[in-house]
Write a protein that holds these residues in place. Structure first.
Motif, PDB file in Angstrom:
ATOM      1  N   TRP A  64      29.782  26.109  37.191  1.00 12.84           N
ATOM      2  CA  TRP A  64      31.129  24.903  36.253  1.00 12.84           C
ATOM      3  C   TRP A  64      31.229  25.584  35.226  1.00 12.84           C
ATOM      4  O   TRP A  64      32.640  25.389  35.220  1.00 12.84           O
ATOM      5  N   GLU A  65      29.978  25.694  34.382  1.00  9.29           N
ATOM      6  CA  GLU A  65      30.464  26.184  33.118  1.00  9.29           C
ATOM      7  C   GLU A  65      30.781  27.428  32.681  1.00  9.29           C
ATOM      8  O   GLU A  65      30.089  28.231  33.191  1.00  9.29           O
ATOM      9  N   PRO A  66      31.256  28.215  31.786  1.00 15.23           N
ATOM     10  CA  PRO A  66      31.794  28.745  30.985  1.00 15.23           C
ATOM     11  C   PRO A  66      30.052  29.105  30.437  1.00 15.23           C
ATOM     12  O   PRO A  66      29.573  28.686  29.781  1.00 15.23           O
ATOM     13  N   PRO A  67      30.154  30.986  30.394  1.00 16.38           N
ATOM     14  CA  PRO A  67      28.746  31.027  29.326  1.00 16.38           C
ATOM     15  C   PRO A  67      28.865  31.334  28.009  1.00 16.38           C
ATOM     16  O   PRO A  67      30.090  31.150  28.062  1.00 16.38           O
ATOM     17  N   ARG A 117      27.325  33.195  26.337  1.00 13.89           N
ATOM     18  CA  ARG A 117      27.107  34.498  25.663  1.00 13.89           C
ATOM     19  C   ARG A 117      27.738  35.581  27.451  1.00 13.89           C
ATOM     20  O   ARG A 117      27.735  35.164  28.144  1.00 13.89           O
ATOM     21  N   PRO A 118      27.840  36.592  26.602  1.00 14.93           N
ATOM     22  CA  PRO A 118      28.043  37.984  27.767  1.00 14.93           C
ATOM     23  C   PRO A 118      27.110  37.308  28.877  1.00 14.93           C
ATOM     24  O   PRO A 118      26.040  37.612  29.419  1.00 14.93           O
ATOM     25  N   ARG A 119      27.642  37.125  30.306  1.00 13.22           N
ATOM     26  CA  ARG A 119      27.626  37.198  31.016  1.00 13.22           C
ATOM     27  C   ARG A 119      26.953  38.477  32.112  1.00 13.22           C
ATOM     28  O   ARG A 119      27.909  38.536  32.843  1.00 13.22           O
ATOM     29  N   VAL A 120      26.397  38.835  33.053  1.00 16.19           N
ATOM     30  CA  VAL A 120      25.727  40.523  33.544  1.00 16.19           C
ATOM     31  C   VAL A 120      25.481  39.782  35.012  1.00 16.19           C
ATOM     32  O   VAL A 120      24.736  39.372  35.022  1.00 16.19           O
ATOM     33  N   ALA A 121      26.217  40.247  35.521  1.00 21.30           N
ATOM     34  CA  ALA A 121      25.738  40.244  37.471  1.00 21.30           C
ATOM     35  C   ALA A 121      24.581  41.289  37.300  1.00 21.30           C
ATOM     36  O   ALA A 121      24.766  42.463  37.677  1.00 21.30           O
ATOM     37  N   LEU A 122      23.393  40.909  38.349  1.00 17.59           N
ATOM     38  CA  LEU A 122      22.526  42.975  38.976  1.00 17.59           C
ATOM     39  C   LEU A 122      22.815  42.279  40.559  1.00 17.59           C
ATOM     40  O   LEU A 122      21.949  41.635  40.266  1.00 17.59           O
ATOM     41  N   THR A 123      23.216  42.928  41.146  1.00 18.83           N
ATOM     42  CA  THR A 123      23.221  42.795  42.174  1.00 18.83           C
ATOM     43  C   THR A 123      22.640  43.818  42.991  1.00 18.83           C
ATOM     44  O   THR A 123      23.373  45.476  43.389  1.00 18.83           O
ATOM     45  N   LEU A 124      21.797  44.117  44.193  1.00 23.83           N
ATOM     46  CA  LEU A 124      21.963  45.625  44.888  1.00 23.83           C
ATOM     47  C   LEU A 124      22.130  45.214  46.706  1.00 23.83           C
ATOM     48  O   LEU A 124      21.051  46.344  47.408  1.00 23.83           O
ATOM     49  N   ILE A 150      22.382  38.587  26.607  1.00 30.94           N
ATOM     50  CA  ILE A 150      23.376  38.659  27.515  1.00 30.94           C
ATOM     51  C   ILE A 150      23.057  37.276  28.083  1.00 30.94           C
ATOM     52  O   ILE A 150      21.220  37.019  28.209  1.00 30.94           O
ATOM     53  N   GLU A 151      23.211  37.178  29.199  1.00 36.07           N
ATOM     54  CA  GLU A 151      22.439  36.232  30.703  1.00 36.07           C
ATOM     55  C   GLU A 151      22.599  36.951  31.549  1.00 36.07           C
ATOM     56  O   GLU A 151      24.275  37.202  32.589  1.00 36.07           O
ATOM     57  N   LEU A 152      21.639  36.970  32.729  1.00 36.42           N
ATOM     58  CA  LEU A 152      21.453  38.945  33.897  1.00 36.42           C
ATOM     59  C   LEU A 152      20.814  37.557  34.635  1.00 36.42           C
ATOM     60  O   LEU A 152      20.140  36.433  34.954  1.00 36.42           O
ATOM     61  N   CYS A 205      31.799  36.745  34.246  1.00 31.05           N
ATOM     62  CA  CYS A 205      31.282  38.400  34.207  1.00 31.05           C
ATOM     63  C   CYS A 205      31.912  39.479  32.578  1.00 31.05           C
ATOM     64  O   CYS A 205      32.943  39.518  33.696  1.00 31.05           O
ATOM     65  N   SER A 206      30.599  39.671  32.459  1.00 29.99           N
ATOM     66  CA  SER A 206      31.397  41.460  31.366  1.00 29.99           C
ATOM     67  C   SER A 206      31.259  42.343  31.775  1.00 29.99           C
ATOM     68  O   SER A 206      31.725  42.841  31.281  1.00 29.99           O
ATOM     69  N   ALA A 207      30.414  41.809  33.105  1.00 34.89           N
ATOM     70  CA  ALA A 207      30.128  43.370  33.341  1.00 34.89           C
ATOM     71  C   ALA A 207      28.829  42.908  35.108  1.00 34.89           C
ATOM     72  O   ALA A 207      28.578  41.846  35.118  1.00 34.89           O
ATOM     73  N   VAL A 208      28.401  44.301  35.645  1.00 36.28           N
ATOM     74  CA  VAL A 208      27.738  44.000  36.313  1.00 36.28           C
ATOM     75  C   VAL A 208      27.571  45.430  37.059  1.00 36.28           C
ATOM     76  O   VAL A 208      28.198  46.027  36.544  1.00 36.28           O
TER      77      VAL A 208
END
Length: 334
Positions: free
Chosen positions: A156-159, A161-168, A195-197, A231-234
């Motif tokens: 609900w809250e914006p990150p 620091r840059p948030r990065v998603a890792l999903t497989l 970052i926040e991964l 997210c800033s990247a995934v």
């Protein structure tokens, strides 16, 4: 109008159909999704009405792929589906026809047989005016012929620091076949980055990790439509659902493909300039780290990801199909 959906008993297949189901439901139609019983939770989680039919038998159980290490890792598209990688002049009807005869009998029959009779019985009882199925669920065609989420609070809250998603993807967790890349190596490689991964890792796989860096948040599941806009990247496996969703939200992508259509989709993503790709067999922690730093530091990836999003938004919406499907169903009932 009563509309019945049915699909192959994999969550990934159902989730690709869910937007169309919701578009029809939002237009006022009575939509139900009939699948093997094990799919009930996934359908209900998507806010749709599940109708469990048939028995829980599928290709994974019959082939015993979970006990066959070689079968799990076999790369590439099977015949005749590899036709999509060939030039039109290299494809002939006889080869395709013979290939489908073999594949339907040896593979798809195993998934459709437990579903067909019960699906037809339910369709005859509920009398849908339209049946929608995906290509491998031949039971849907037979039935048609017979009848005519809650979002985690931390999102609900914006990150900060840059948030990065890792999903497989869902398949590796649903069937415990193992990740095609070393997740722990990736976690360690980016542990010192600011970052926040957010890594979607099944609970069983989480318990095997020796160390989780301070900048990593492990979750067994999180809805992509809630996570990716923040997210800033995934980083992902280049499954069509994940890649398309990331493109829709304009997020720069690092694709680590393994098999079937993943390498091809990844190459096209990179050609668009909206991301980078490295085959998972070659994806070391250092390569992932360097690629991620490029995605976060070079503005061109963000710009091209936004351009790709604009192209997607310019395409017809799922809701635009509703009048066409209504007209098709009405014409068939005349």
């Amino acid at each position: 109008m009563r509309i019945l959906f049915t699909c192959y008993p994999e969550r990934t297949h159902f989730l690709l159909m869910a937007p169309l189901a919701w578009a029809l439901r939002s237009a006022g139609h009575d939509v139900r999704v009939a699948c093997q019983p094990k799919m009930t939770a996934a359908i209900n989680q998507a806010g749709l009405t599940a109708v469990p039919v048939g028995s829980d038998r599928d290709l994974w159980q019959v082939h015993g792929r979970l006990d066959n290490e070689g079968a799990r890792k076999a790369p590439g598209l099977l015949s005749p589906y590899d036709a999509m990688e060939k030039s039109p002049e290299d494809i002939d009807l006889e080869t395709l026809r013979d290939g489908y005869r073999v594949r339907v009998a040896s593979t798809h029959k195993m998934t459709n047989a437990p579903l067909t009779a019960a699906l037809v019985e339910y369709a005859r009882q509920w009398r849908p005016e339209l049946v929608v199925w995906e290509p491998m669920t031949y039971a849907g065609a037979i039935a048609a012929q017979a009848v005519g989420a809650a979002v985690p609070r931390w999102l609900w809250e914006p990150p900060t620091r840059p948030r990065v998603a890792l999903t497989l993807g869902l398949t590796v967790t649903d069937h415990a076949i193992g990740f095609p890349i070393d997740v722990e190596e990736i976690l360690e490689a980016v542990a010192d980055l600011d970052i926040e991964l957010v890594a979607t890792v099944g609970e069983a796989a989480q318990r095997k990790l020796k160390r989780v860096p301070d900048n990593a948040r492990l979750v067994s599941y999180v809805p992509m439509q809630a996570l990716l806009p923040t997210c800033s990247a995934v980083i992902h496996h280049a499954g069509v659902g994940t890649l398309s969703t990331a493109a829709f939200y304009g997020v720069p992508q690092l694709a680590l493909p393994w098999d079937v259509d993943q390498p091809m989709l990844s190459e096209r993503l990179a050609a668009q300039g909206a991301g980078l790709t490295t085959h998972s067999a070659k994806a070391t922690g250092q390569i992932v780290r360097e690629s991620l730093q490029r995605l976060l530091g070079e503005r061109t990836f963000r710009d091209r990801a936004k351009d790709l999003r604009s192209e997607i938004l310019a395409m017809p919406h799922a809701g635009d199909l509703v009048p066409e499907l209504e007209n098709m169903a009405a014409a068939a009932l005349r």
